[in-house]
Design an enzyme around this catalytic site. Structure first.
Site, PDB file in Angstrom:
ATOM      1  N   GLU A   1       2.447   7.264  -0.653  1.00 16.78           N
ATOM      2  CA  GLU A   1       3.371   7.385   0.467  1.00 16.78           C
ATOM      3  C   GLU A   1       2.703   8.244   1.523  1.00 16.78           C
ATOM      4  O   GLU A   1       2.084   9.283   1.193  1.00 16.78           O
ATOM      5  CB  GLU A   1       4.675   8.063  -0.010  1.00 16.78           C
TER       6      GLU A   1
ATOM      7  N   HIS B   1       4.435  15.774  -1.689  1.00 19.42           N
ATOM      8  CA  HIS B   1       5.109  15.795  -2.989  1.00 19.42           C
ATOM      9  C   HIS B   1       4.492  14.809  -3.952  1.00 19.42           C
ATOM     10  O   HIS B   1       3.775  13.889  -3.551  1.00 19.42           O
ATOM     11  CB  HIS B   1       6.615  15.542  -2.865  1.00 19.42           C
TER      12      HIS B   1
ATOM     13  N   HIS C   1       4.741   8.016  -7.450  1.00 12.43           N
ATOM     14  CA  HIS C   1       3.866   7.993  -6.277  1.00 12.43           C
ATOM     15  C   HIS C   1       3.466   9.410  -5.884  1.00 12.43           C
ATOM     16  O   HIS C   1       4.056  10.384  -6.355  1.00 12.43           O
ATOM     17  CB  HIS C   1       4.510   7.265  -5.081  1.00 12.43           C
TER      18      HIS C   1
HETATM   19 CO    CO Z   1       8.331  10.228  -1.922  1.00  8.92          CO
END
Ligand code: CO
Length: 134
Positions: free
Chosen positions: A130, A7, A79
């Site tokens: 991440e 994502h 992020h």
């Molecule tokens: Co995230």
């Protein structure tokens, strides 16, 4: 080592209006908001055919995205999340290469109840990364 883009996360000040915009204007499939108290955020996931968008709003007074929203009052990309097959092996390889893992260096359970780690943006072209164990 990194696999799919899981994502892209966008920090927003107004989760309801951002969700409505993705649902009603962009015509996307938008989840209900979920509080993530361990991470100090409320998340909404938007399912796209090839990846997801994660809308992040602050939860609580010491939310980790409070400072980001103070600097970016209109919201912004916060992020990117890449999938890895083995998060401990990924962490060890990154630490050996000199990358900094945020927090205590131990994976936490993320928004999908899978282990996640965050890498220092100064080590990755100014982008908070991440990693999520797929
Ligand atoms: Co995230």
């Amino acid at each position: 080592m990194i696999g799919r883009l899981n994502h892209v996360a966008i920090a927003v000040a107004d989760l309801e209006s951002a969700s409505a915009q993705y649902r009603d204007v962009l015509g996307a499939n938008v989840s209900a908001p979920v509080a993530q108290p361990a991470h100090g955020v409320i998340t909404v996931f938007i399912e796209l055919p090839n990846t997801k968008i994660e809308l992040l709003a602050p939860l609580g007074d010491d939310s980790p995205i409070k400072g980001f929203l103070a600097r970016n009052p209109n919201g912004g990309i916060h992020h990117v999340c890449y999938e890895v097959a083995d998060i401990m092996a990924a962490r060890d390889r990154l630490v050996a290469a000199g990358a900094r893992v945020l927090g205590d260096g131990q994976p936490k359970l993320g928004a999908h109840d899978k282990p996640v780690l965050f890498l220092h943006p100064k080590d990755f072209s100014g982008t908070l990364v991440e990693l999520e164990q797929a």
